[in-house]
Design an enzyme around this catalytic site. Structure first.
Site, PDB file in Angstrom:
ATOM      1  N   ASN A 112      17.310 -21.344  12.981  1.00 35.69           N
ATOM      2  CA  ASN A 112      16.029 -21.382  12.281  1.00 35.69           C
ATOM      3  C   ASN A 112      15.061 -20.442  12.980  1.00 35.69           C
ATOM      4  O   ASN A 112      15.084 -20.322  14.209  1.00 35.69           O
ATOM      5  CB  ASN A 112      15.454 -22.809  12.317  1.00 35.69           C
ATOM      6  CG  ASN A 112      14.120 -22.915  11.597  1.00 35.69           C
ATOM      7  OD1 ASN A 112      13.949 -22.385  10.497  1.00 35.69           O
ATOM      8  ND2 ASN A 112      13.161 -23.596  12.202  1.00 35.69           N
ATOM      9  N   HIS A 114      11.003 -19.919  13.586  1.00 37.40           N
ATOM     10  CA  HIS A 114       9.774 -20.704  13.511  1.00 37.40           C
ATOM     11  C   HIS A 114       8.623 -19.870  14.075  1.00 37.40           C
ATOM     12  O   HIS A 114       8.770 -19.238  15.123  1.00 37.40           O
ATOM     13  CB  HIS A 114       9.928 -21.998  14.324  1.00 37.40           C
ATOM     14  CG  HIS A 114       8.715 -22.870  14.250  1.00 37.40           C
ATOM     15  ND1 HIS A 114       8.422 -23.633  13.136  1.00 37.40           N
ATOM     16  CD2 HIS A 114       7.709 -23.070  15.129  1.00 37.40           C
ATOM     17  CE1 HIS A 114       7.285 -24.279  13.345  1.00 37.40           C
ATOM     18  NE2 HIS A 114       6.835 -23.957  14.538  1.00 37.40           N
ATOM     19  N   SER A 141       9.933 -17.947  17.399  1.00 38.75           N
ATOM     20  CA  SER A 141      11.136 -18.371  18.122  1.00 38.75           C
ATOM     21  C   SER A 141      12.300 -18.508  17.145  1.00 38.75           C
ATOM     22  O   SER A 141      12.116 -18.933  16.005  1.00 38.75           O
ATOM     23  CB  SER A 141      10.922 -19.748  18.766  1.00 38.75           C
ATOM     24  OG  SER A 141       9.779 -19.765  19.587  1.00 38.75           O
ATOM     25  N   ASP A 150      12.115 -28.489  14.409  1.00 38.30           N
ATOM     26  CA  ASP A 150      11.711 -27.356  15.256  1.00 38.30           C
ATOM     27  C   ASP A 150      11.953 -27.647  16.739  1.00 38.30           C
ATOM     28  O   ASP A 150      11.256 -27.093  17.609  1.00 38.30           O
ATOM     29  CB  ASP A 150      10.222 -27.019  15.032  1.00 38.30           C
ATOM     30  CG  ASP A 150       9.924 -26.676  13.578  1.00 38.30           C
ATOM     31  OD1 ASP A 150      10.780 -26.091  12.921  1.00 38.30           O
ATOM     32  OD2 ASP A 150       8.826 -27.026  13.112  1.00 38.30           O
TER      33      ASP A 150
HETATM   34  C1  GAR Z   1       8.023 -17.372   8.407  1.00 37.60           C
HETATM   35  O1  GAR Z   1       6.856 -17.130   9.151  1.00 37.60           O
HETATM   36  C2  GAR Z   1       8.887 -18.395   9.114  1.00 37.60           C
HETATM   37  O2  GAR Z   1       8.872 -18.292  10.511  1.00 37.60           O
HETATM   38  C3  GAR Z   1       8.238 -19.676   8.671  1.00 37.60           C
HETATM   39  O3  GAR Z   1       7.953 -19.476   7.312  1.00 37.60           O
HETATM   40  C4  GAR Z   1       7.688 -18.086   7.094  1.00 37.60           C
HETATM   41  C5  GAR Z   1       8.566 -17.625   5.960  1.00 37.60           C
HETATM   42  O4  GAR Z   1       8.272 -16.322   5.591  1.00 37.60           O
HETATM   43  N1  GAR Z   1       9.105 -20.820   8.890  1.00 37.60           N
HETATM   44  C6  GAR Z   1       8.667 -22.020   9.227  1.00 37.60           C
HETATM   45  O5  GAR Z   1       7.476 -22.289   9.329  1.00 37.60           O
HETATM   46  C7  GAR Z   1       9.750 -23.053   9.457  1.00 37.60           C
HETATM   47  N2  GAR Z   1       9.245 -24.165  10.203  1.00 37.60           N
HETATM   48  P1  GAR Z   1       9.293 -15.493   4.682  1.00 37.60           P
HETATM   49  O6  GAR Z   1       9.696 -16.406   3.515  1.00 37.60           O
HETATM   50  O7  GAR Z   1       8.499 -14.320   4.206  1.00 37.60           O
HETATM   51  O8  GAR Z   1      10.470 -15.114   5.542  1.00 37.60           O
END
Ligand code: GAR
Length: 215
Positions: A112, A114, A141, A150
């Site tokens: 994942n 995060h 991360s 997470d």
């Molecule tokens: C990213 O910033 C990712 O790290 C976060 O969602 C966004 C997705 O962007 N993920 C989380 O918060 C998971 N806990 P994307 O759809 O443009 O890749």
């Protein structure tokens, strides 16, 4: 065996815009040692699905609103993943909490990304919380997924300096840019056989990591 057959096969789970998915797609176009077999979203109509289709990657939607509980959603999701027979599952902006049974099924082969320097700021609204806490540094991360949200062992991090005039969105943009470098790099390490989860620790090139790799 063809070159494609030798590559590590990946299924990517998304919930939204899919810019991290795009970074992985772009890496595969540039000779990365993995291929994306399928993209699964828990939300219909999201940009991440369009990105996959544009790249000729098969997609599935498992809409969580159509399931009575987490266990039945996770069972359908696991079935959809298994249909692609992937070596690795990558959560790239996948915004669902997963059950223990699901996590156990894919233990050691699910990553994942995060948007924080874990263990700081698990959960949502990480950029806002980092600003509110007066952090001088923030970042992203990549970790192995365990049942704790997470909370799985962190593999690698990308750090971003917080500027005095940063807003939630300006900080988010810079962190996301770093995510796009970090995620393909870590997936590439996994594909190269350099990464493993053993005894709840990250092993890299045969050694247990004491601290996350800084990218
Ligand atoms: C990213 O910033 C990712 O790290 C976060 O969602 C966004 C997705 O962007 N993920 C989380 O918060 C998971 N806990 P994307 O759809 O443009 O890749």
């Amino acid at each position: 065996m063809t070159e494609t057959q030798q590559k590590t096969s990946v299924v990517v789970l998304v919930s939204g815009s899919g810019t991290n998915l795009q970074a992985l797609i772009d890496a595969t176009a540039n000779g990365a040692p993995f291929e994306i077999r399928g993209v699964i979203s828990n939300r219909p109509g999201v940009r991440g699905l369009e990105r996959a289709t544009t790249a000729d990657i098969p997609t599935r939607v498992i809409d969580h609103t159509e399931f009575p509980d987490r266990a039945s959603f996770d069972a359908a999701l696991a079935e959809a993943i298994d249909a692609f027979t992937p070596d690795l599952i990558v959560l790239a902006g996948f915004m669902r909490i997963l059950t223990q049974a699901f996590v156990d099924r894919f233990a050691g082969r699910m990553l994942n990304i995060h948007p924080s320097l874990l263990p700081a700021f698990q959960g949502l609204h990480t950029h806002r919380r980092a600003l509110e806490a007066g952090m001088r540094e923030h970042g992203a991360s990549v970790h192995f997924v365990t049942a704790e949200l997470d909370g799985g062992p962190v593999i690698a991090q990308a750090r971003v300096a917080v500027e005095q005039n940063d807003s939630e969105s300006s900080l988010a943009v810079r962190v996301l840019q770093r995510e796009h470098e970090l995620l393909p790099k870590v997936v590439g390490w996994f594909a190269g056989g350099r990464l493993a989860l053993r005894d709840e620790r990250v092993w890299f090139d045969g050694q247990a990591l004491e601290t996350p790799i800084q990218c």
